[in-house]
Design an enzyme around this catalytic site. Structure first.
Site, PDB file in Angstrom:
ATOM      1  N   ARG A 223       0.856  -1.193   0.000  1.00 38.22           N
ATOM      2  CA  ARG A 223       0.000   0.000   0.000  1.00 38.22           C
ATOM      3  C   ARG A 223       0.894   1.245   0.000  1.00 38.22           C
ATOM      4  O   ARG A 223       1.980   1.247   0.607  1.00 38.22           O
ATOM      5  CB  ARG A 223      -0.894   0.024   1.243  1.00 38.22           C
ATOM      6  N   HIS A 271      -1.232  -0.099  -9.647  1.00 40.73           N
ATOM      7  CA  HIS A 271      -1.836  -1.052  -8.703  1.00 40.73           C
ATOM      8  C   HIS A 271      -2.347  -2.298  -9.452  1.00 40.73           C
ATOM      9  O   HIS A 271      -3.521  -2.667  -9.337  1.00 40.73           O
ATOM     10  CB  HIS A 271      -2.974  -0.388  -7.923  1.00 40.73           C
TER      11      HIS A 271
END
Ligand code: NAP
Ligand code: GLV
Length: 308
Positions: A223, A271
């Protein structure tokens, strides 16, 4: 039985609803949630709005349609309702591909050869010993373990860091804050595969980066909030870090003009290191609902207190 689903627009909920309905061994009403939907027995969600849970007084369980539950746990969820996440579901192989690519690209200097080719330069560099590139995995969980095996099969020396101490075969595992410095000192290629929790937020900062071997390389597939971005940029700019492959940022999509976009030492991807695969994810969620309905244990339960 009623199953309420909440997916962000880019996930296209239609095929998800159809797949859950088709595979469910029980008769079930499966629908995309809207503010007037009746209360459901089960929730299947990715990046849901708070309003979704505010309208669910009788949930038996919540299923995340991904591995990480940081966004889900940041919401006010109904007390005592168990939360389950995806375990692997096709993501481990994708992670292994992504991290092997990034580690090899750095160690074999493919990034440097790309730059030479763009200039029309036919230049060769002496080979570098693979033994000079030990990989340290932050996180040795469902995804970290197969990634370690994939890197070892390519010849990389791999060690890892986790929260709980144990002694896995074939790999040195460091643990807890006491083991972090020794782990970092032994690492040339650092890979972040941690869940985002109160304990792991901002873990990649000047203090940790300074403890890596000189000329280290950083790969983040976890993250964006694990990283203090200014400290990472400073380490890249002062030469402490040779480069970074980043699949995540603090704000996604990375805003226009963000320094990660055009930094010569950064490869930024949107991502995609390991994407949720519909068939594998639905099979796991349906099997878990089936288990719960039969009074059995379901797998992938999140410890809401630990945050993962
Ligand atoms: P997991 O099975 O829960 O493994 C988490 C690992 O992190 C475990 O080894 C755990 O230690 C360790 N850990 C947790 N808190 C820690 C702490 N405070 N100190 C040290 N170690 C700690 O999770 P996973 O399925 O491997 O997934 C990891 C993360 O990958 C997810 O949370 C998600 O954020 C990210 N992800 C990203 C993508 C992408 O496309 N970029 C895709 C999927 C997942 P223990 O073993 O001791 O519990
Ligand atoms: C993706 O980032 C996931 O956590 O599944």
């Amino acid at each position: 039985m009623r199953i309420a689903c909440y997916f962000p627009a880019q996930m296209d909920s239609g095929p998800w609803l159809e797949a859950i309905k088709t595979r469910m061994p029980f008769q079930a009403d499966v629908e995309a949630w809207h503010p007037n939907s009746p209360a459901a027995d089960y929730a299947v969600a990715w990046q849901p709005a708070q309003a979704f849970f505010d309208a669910q007084p009788r949930l038996k369980a919540i299923f995340a349609a991904g591995a990480g539950v940081d966004a889900l746990l940041a919401l006010k969820l109904p007390e005592g309702v168990p939360v389950f996440r995806l375990e692997d579901a096709g993501m481990a192989a994708q992670m292994a591909e992504y991290i092997a690519f990034a580690a090899l690209r750095h160690y074999r200097e493919f990034d440097r050869y790309e730059a030479h080719a763009a200039q029309g330069n036919w230049v060769r560099h002496p080979p570098r010993p693979l033994g000079d590139y030990p990989v340290g995995l932050l996180g040795y969980g469902v995804l970290g373990q197969p990634v370690a095996r994939a890197l070892q099969s390519l010849g990389f020396a791999v060690h890892a860091w986790a929260r709980t101490q144990r002694s896995p075969a074939g790999l040195r595992l460091f643990s807890g804050s006491a083991g972090l410095s020794e782990f970092l000192n032994a690492t040339r290629i650092l890979v972040c595969m941690l869940p985002l929790t109160a304990q792991t937020q901002d873990i990649i900062c000047r203090k940790t980066l300074e403890q890596l071997k000189p000329g280290a390389y950083f790969i983040n597939v976890a993250r964006g909030r694990h990283v203090v971005e200014d400290d990472l940029l400073e380490a890249l700019n002062n030469g402490q870090l040779a480069g970074a492959t980043l699949d995540v940022c603090r704000d996604e999509p990375a805003p226009a003009g963000h320094p990660f976009w055009n930094h010569p030492k950064i490869l930024l991807t949107p991502h995609i290191a390991a994407t949720t695969l519909l068939d594998e994810a639905v099979a796991q969620i349906v099997a878990n609902i089936d288990a719960l309905e039969r009074g059995n244990e379901a797998s992938g339960r999140v410890d809401r207190r630990l945050g993962y």
